[in-house]
Design an enzyme around this catalytic site. Structure first.
Site, PDB file in Angstrom:
ATOM      1  N   HIS A  38      -9.449  17.738  78.751  1.00 15.16           N
ATOM      2  CA  HIS A  38      -9.835  16.368  79.101  1.00 15.16           C
ATOM      3  C   HIS A  38      -8.900  15.910  80.222  1.00 15.16           C
ATOM      4  CE1 HIS A  38     -12.188  15.318  75.363  1.00 15.16           C
ATOM      5  NE2 HIS A  38     -11.509  16.349  74.904  1.00 15.16           N
ATOM      6  N   HIS A  61     -11.799  23.184  76.495  1.00 16.73           N
ATOM      7  CA  HIS A  61     -11.936  22.251  77.617  1.00 16.73           C
ATOM      8  C   HIS A  61     -10.680  21.405  77.706  1.00 16.73           C
ATOM      9  CE1 HIS A  61     -13.594  20.502  73.949  1.00 16.73           C
ATOM     10  NE2 HIS A  61     -13.091  19.358  74.369  1.00 16.73           N
TER      11      HIS A  61
HETATM   12  P1  5GP Z   1     -13.108  17.443  71.800  1.00  7.95           P
HETATM   13  O1  5GP Z   1     -13.040  16.425  70.703  1.00  7.95           O
HETATM   14  O2  5GP Z   1     -13.797  18.705  71.341  1.00  7.95           O
HETATM   15  O3  5GP Z   1     -11.807  17.691  72.470  1.00  7.95           O
HETATM   16  O4  5GP Z   1     -13.974  16.776  72.923  1.00  7.95           O
HETATM   17  C1  5GP Z   1     -15.332  16.960  73.102  1.00  7.95           C
HETATM   18  C2  5GP Z   1     -15.767  15.996  74.169  1.00  7.95           C
HETATM   19  O5  5GP Z   1     -17.037  16.382  74.635  1.00  7.95           O
HETATM   20  C3  5GP Z   1     -15.891  14.545  73.675  1.00  7.95           C
HETATM   21  O6  5GP Z   1     -15.037  13.709  74.450  1.00  7.95           O
HETATM   22  C4  5GP Z   1     -17.363  14.213  73.878  1.00  7.95           C
HETATM   23  O7  5GP Z   1     -17.573  12.894  74.322  1.00  7.95           O
HETATM   24  C5  5GP Z   1     -17.804  15.240  74.912  1.00  7.95           C
HETATM   25  N1  5GP Z   1     -19.195  15.643  74.796  1.00  7.95           N
HETATM   26  C6  5GP Z   1     -19.831  16.032  73.657  1.00  7.95           C
HETATM   27  N2  5GP Z   1     -21.112  16.342  73.919  1.00  7.95           N
HETATM   28  C7  5GP Z   1     -21.286  16.153  75.251  1.00  7.95           C
HETATM   29  C8  5GP Z   1     -22.409  16.301  76.114  1.00  7.95           C
HETATM   30  O8  5GP Z   1     -23.511  16.680  75.730  1.00  7.95           O
HETATM   31  N3  5GP Z   1     -22.205  16.005  77.429  1.00  7.95           N
HETATM   32  C9  5GP Z   1     -21.004  15.585  77.912  1.00  7.95           C
HETATM   33  N4  5GP Z   1     -20.932  15.323  79.206  1.00  7.95           N
HETATM   34  N5  5GP Z   1     -19.927  15.430  77.116  1.00  7.95           N
HETATM   35  C10 5GP Z   1     -20.065  15.702  75.799  1.00  7.95           C
END
Ligand code: 5GP
Ligand code: ZN
Length: 110
Positions: free
Chosen positions: A99, A97
């Site tokens: 951001h 993903h």
């Molecule tokens: P990463 O650290 O993997 O780059 O980011 C994962 C992101 O996913 C985090 O910013 C976290 O807040 C978001 N996230 C995790 N679980 C959920 C969820 O159930 N729904 C939404 N909308 N965001 C999520």
């Protein structure tokens, strides 16, 4: 391979969806780090950029090109993109993903 984002894509976990087509989905991050903070992810389960290959380059390009369109729709004049890749890169959800976030006037410069 299924994960929390696969469940969001399937609709078994609800999310504040911004965009969806056959290939991609975008939804607001549950813990925003800025005034606007959303995630763009492919529907296909790809772990991260490290796991990507040549066959994914159109998807990656489409993700990048979608960011400014959605940011504009959400009222942003500028934004940042962060792509946490691998545990050592701070990735917590292992479904690729991007951001996309912005809106604050006081951003930490890096
Ligand atoms: P990463 O650290 O993997 O780059 O980011 C994962 C992101 O996913 C985090 O910013 C976290 O807040 C978001 N996230 C995790 N679980 C959920 C969820 O159930 N729904 C939404 N909308 N965001 C999520
Ligand atoms: Zn997944």
């Amino acid at each position: 391979m299924r994960c929390i984002f696969c469940e969001i894509i399937e609709g078994t976990i609800s999310s504040k969806k911004i965009f969806e087509n056959d290939e991609l989905i975008a939804f607001h991050d549950i813990k925003p780090i800025d005034k606007v903070h959303f995630l763009i992810t492919p529907k296909k389960h790809i772990e991260n950029l490290i796991a990507c290959s040549e066959t994914d380059k159109e998807t990656i390009a489409n993700m990048l090109l979608l960011a400014p369109k959605l940011a504009k729709e959400l009222g942003l004049n500028g934004f940042r993109i962060m792509i946490n890749s691998g545990a050592e890169g701070g990735q917590e959800v292992f479904h690729m993903h991007f951001h996309v976030y912005g809106g604050s006037s006081k951003l930490v410069k890096i």
